[in-house]
Each structure stands twice: as C-alpha cells, then as structure tokens.
Design a protein around this motif. Structure first.
Motif, mmCIF file in Angstrom:
data_model
loop_
_atom_site.group_PDB
_atom_site.id
_atom_site.type_symbol
_atom_site.label_atom_id
_atom_site.label_comp_id
_atom_site.label_asym_id
_atom_site.label_seq_id
_atom_site.Cartn_x
_atom_site.Cartn_y
_atom_site.Cartn_z
ATOM 1 N N TYR A 60 0.813 -1.218 0.000
ATOM 2 C CA TYR A 60 0.000 0.000 0.000
ATOM 3 C C TYR A 60 0.843 1.263 0.000
ATOM 4 O O TYR A 60 1.975 1.210 0.446
ATOM 5 C CB TYR A 60 -0.960 -0.028 1.191
ATOM 6 N N ASP B 235 -6.812 1.063 -6.828
ATOM 7 C CA ASP B 235 -8.178 0.567 -6.645
ATOM 8 C C ASP B 235 -8.905 0.612 -7.987
ATOM 9 O O ASP B 235 -9.048 1.681 -8.579
ATOM 10 C CB ASP B 235 -8.912 1.426 -5.606
ATOM 11 N N GLU B 236 -9.337 -0.563 -8.438
ATOM 12 C CA GLU B 236 -9.976 -0.693 -9.762
ATOM 13 C C GLU B 236 -11.216 0.191 -9.855
ATOM 14 O O GLU B 236 -11.431 0.881 -10.843
ATOM 15 C CB GLU B 236 -10.413 -2.145 -9.992
ATOM 16 N N ARG C 239 -8.501 1.975 2.440
ATOM 17 C CA ARG C 239 -8.941 0.604 2.153
ATOM 18 C C ARG C 239 -9.811 0.072 3.295
ATOM 19 O O ARG C 239 -10.875 -0.500 3.075
ATOM 20 C CB ARG C 239 -7.720 -0.300 1.925
#
Lengths: 259, 154
Positions: A92, A96-97, A108
């Motif tokens: 991280y 993020d798709e 997240r």
C-alpha cells in the motif's frame, strides 16, 4: 573590486546550478531506515514486542477484527484470521480498480467498512483506525516493501515525487532539501533521516501515541509553514505512494517507534 | 519588487480584492535598495537593537538555530545544516548580512536558507503565515545589529 565580486557571484551561481543537478535521490545501497538513527534504548523499545507501546494498538486491532457489527459481518468473517493480511500493508498505497486511483491502507479499511459492513468510515487518526492499520501492518513486519510495482500507479508516483521536490511554505523548503540532501545532518536536536516510511503507523515518543504516515507528513509540512494536505486529498496519497515506492525493498517495521 | 507587483496589478486593472492584497503587502514590506551584495541601509530607518536581535536568533520559533549553531553556550539544541554564526560579523559587513537575511536566494538560488523578508514567489504558504514575512523590518535590523557583534577574537 566590484568586478571581482561579480565574478565570484557568477561562480557562486554556477556552483548553485551544479549542486541542484547533483542533488540526487539516495542510491539504493545508501538507504537507511529512520530506526538506524535512533538511540539504542529507543531501538530496543521498537524491537522488543513486550516493550513496544505500538503493540497495545495491535491488540486493540485484534479485538476489532473479530467484533461483529450489529448487522453484517466482522472483518474476520470475510478474511479469516488477521494473519491472512500478511504481505498486504507492504503493497500500500495500492491501485483501486473501482475508484481508478491509488488508495492508502486507511482508505482501504474504510472502503471495507462502507461497502461490506454498512458502517460509517472511521475518522482520520482515530484510535480504531490506527488499531486496525497497526494490526494489518504488523502482519507484514520484516517483509520487504513492494509498493509501486503496479504500472497503473506510475503517474501517481510521479506526482508524489514532484511534490517531494517542490519548495513550499513560508520557509520555502522542499522535502528533498532535508531528506535527500541533508539526511546526515541535525535540525536543531533531531536527526533528519531519509524519510522512508518503513514503520507506519508508528509510536512516536513526542506524540506519546500512535500516528499515521499522514500525521507525520502534516508535521513536516507545518514545520516549513506550508498548508498541509487534508487526509483524503489526492496529493496526500500520491506523496505517501512516492515515499513507499522510494523505500521499496526495505523491511517493514510496523509498529515502529520513533523519537 | 513589491511596488512592481503593485504597478502590474494596477495596470492589469484586476479585481479589487487582488488590489487590496497587493496594498496590504506593500504596506507590510518596506522597500529597500540592493547595492552589490548588500542592503546598506536599515529597513526600519534606524540601526537595530543587538540584544533584541540575540533573543530572536536563539528563539526556536524564529528558526535560526534549527540550521545554524553559534556562540550560544546555553542553547542545547543547535543545527548543523549551515555554517556556524560564530565570527560572522568579521566575515560580512552590516549591509552584506542584511541582504543575506532578507533574501539569501538572490546570492544563491539553490540555498536552503529561507528569505526572512519576502512574501512573493512562495507556494502553499499556511494560512497563519500567508502574506507575512518571517521577520519584520525591525526584527531584521535587530538581528543584523546582533550579528555584527559576533567577531572573531583577534
């Protein structure tokens, strides 16, 4: 006399340009964690799990991990034991798709709360958010940081790098002025260090508490008298992303201790 | 510099708020003349007070000791990012010291030494400091007066 002074001034200017050009990023072999600048006592506090105050947050995180919300599922109901999070924190901020941009670990956790637990997001720097990120981070302790290998992150890393290089604030200093060019020096009493975020959230003796990387970055920005980024500003995540990718390969120390 | 900006603002006939900002800045920063690598005259019109200057230099809030060290035995924490201020008054004249304090970046664009009497060309300045120089004209003169007393023992 005046001529001479002019000449020496232009020499100075030339020297200035060369030093700008040479103000390079730290070579991989020369990278050092903030831990290596600490006193033996503080380092021992970090290494010894029974003395590390950050472990109190990790324990809180364990309890939160399996606590069921009134309606819906606990983290543990979807993910199983917290040890399933091994290797996560060291990736991280990650792409993020759905949002089509990088999110940091705090974001997240909050995405999971909102999307999967129907709970409100936890406040920035709240005890619970720090506890959960400390717990997740702890699972990767000792693993090398991997952030930034995903090629979709590159433009965001570049923006973070630009921010790191840009002078700002009333004192007109860039992160690089201290952390690339002067990491072997002391700012008043404090070792400057290379700004590798290897152990966040960290227990900072000065804070007498745990704090996120964002809190640390706000501290440095306020230090140069700049307007700090807000917690969810894209610029904040880009800077975190650049710093983590800059530390790629260095072992995670979460929860670290810092002076 | 400031008056040039004021003139530009006037010329471009910008909105009143912009004009107001420029006026406020013009009021805050007194104009000064740079001669060679010096600002020969005090900004405040009179030579400063050296003991007030010392108090500023050793006060962490004014940031000097974050980077510099100097002959301040009572100060535990002094930085080492910059040359020591010991003997600085033997190395530079009053006017040279004043320019170095007001705007060191004029002499070395890459310097990390902040410009203590400048408000333009800065980015993302925090609200509390926006439009204000780090030190006032009077404080600059006080610090300069103090620095000239830091002589090498001969």
């Amino acid at each position: 006399m005046n001529r001479l002074r002019n000449i020496s001034l232009s020499l100075l200017a030339v020297a200035a340009f060369t030093s700008l050009a040479e103000a390079a990023e730290i070579a991989p072999g020369e990278r050092r964690s903030g831990a290596s600048f600490m006193s033996v006592e503080t380092l021992a506090m970090q290494t010894d799990a029974t003395a590390n105050p950050g472990m109190l947050w990790v324990l809180d995180g364990e309890a939160l991990w399996s606590r069921k919300p009134v309606a819906g599922r606990a983290c543990a109901d979807c993910h199983g034991d917290a040890s399933s999070m091994r290797g996560v924190a060291v990736r991280y901020p990650a792409f993020d798709e759905k949002l089509n941009r990088p999110v940091d670990l705090e974001q997240r956790v909050n995405l999971c709360r909102v999307d999967h637990q129907q709970l409100p997001p936890l406040a920035d720097e709240s005890r619970d958010l720090l506890a959960l990120t400390a717990l997740i981070g702890r699972q990767s302790r000792g693993m090398p940081i991997e952030t930034g290998t995903d090629s979709r992150l590159q433009t965001f890393i570049d923006k973070g790098r630009d921010a790191f290089m840009r002078r700002q604030g009333q004192l007109n200093l860039a992160c690089t002025n201290c952390h690339d060019d002067n990491w072997d020096k002391r700012l008043a009493g404090s070792a400057i260090t290379q700004a590798h975020p290897t152990g966040y959230p960290v227990y900072r003796l000065e804070w007498q508490g745990l704090g996120s990387l964002k809190r640390r970055l706000r501290n440095c920005m306020i230090g140069v008298r700049a307007q700090p980024y807000s917690a969810d500003a894209p610029e904040m995540v880009e800077l975190e992303l650049y710093l983590m990718s800059r530390a790629r390969g260095m072992p995670s120390e979460t929860p670290a201790v810092r002076p | 510099m400031v008056s040039r900006r004021l003139a530009l603002t006037l010329l471009s006939g910008s909105v009143a708020t912009l004009l107001l900002t420029a006026l406020v800045q013009a009021e805050e920063l007194v104009p000064y003349a740079v001669v060679g690598d010096t600002i020969p005259l005090p900004l405040s019109g009179a030579v400063g007070d050296a003991s007030a200057g010392r108090a500023i230099v050793v006060n962490r809030a004014y940031t000097c000791l974050l980077c510099h060290s100097g002959p301040f035995a009572e100060q535990r924490f002094q930085g080492d990012l910059a040359p020591s201020l010991a003997g600085i008054g033997s190395r530079w004249s009053e006017g040279q010291l004043r320019l170095r304090l007001v705007d060191a970046s004029r002499l070395n664009a890459a310097t990390i030494m902040p410009s203590y009497y400048r408000v333009d060309g800065l980015q993302r300045v925090g609200d509390a400091w926006l439009g204000k120089p780090i030190l006032s004209a009077q404080q600059i003169d006080d610090v300069v007066a103090y620095l000239t007393t830091l002589r090498n023992p001969s």
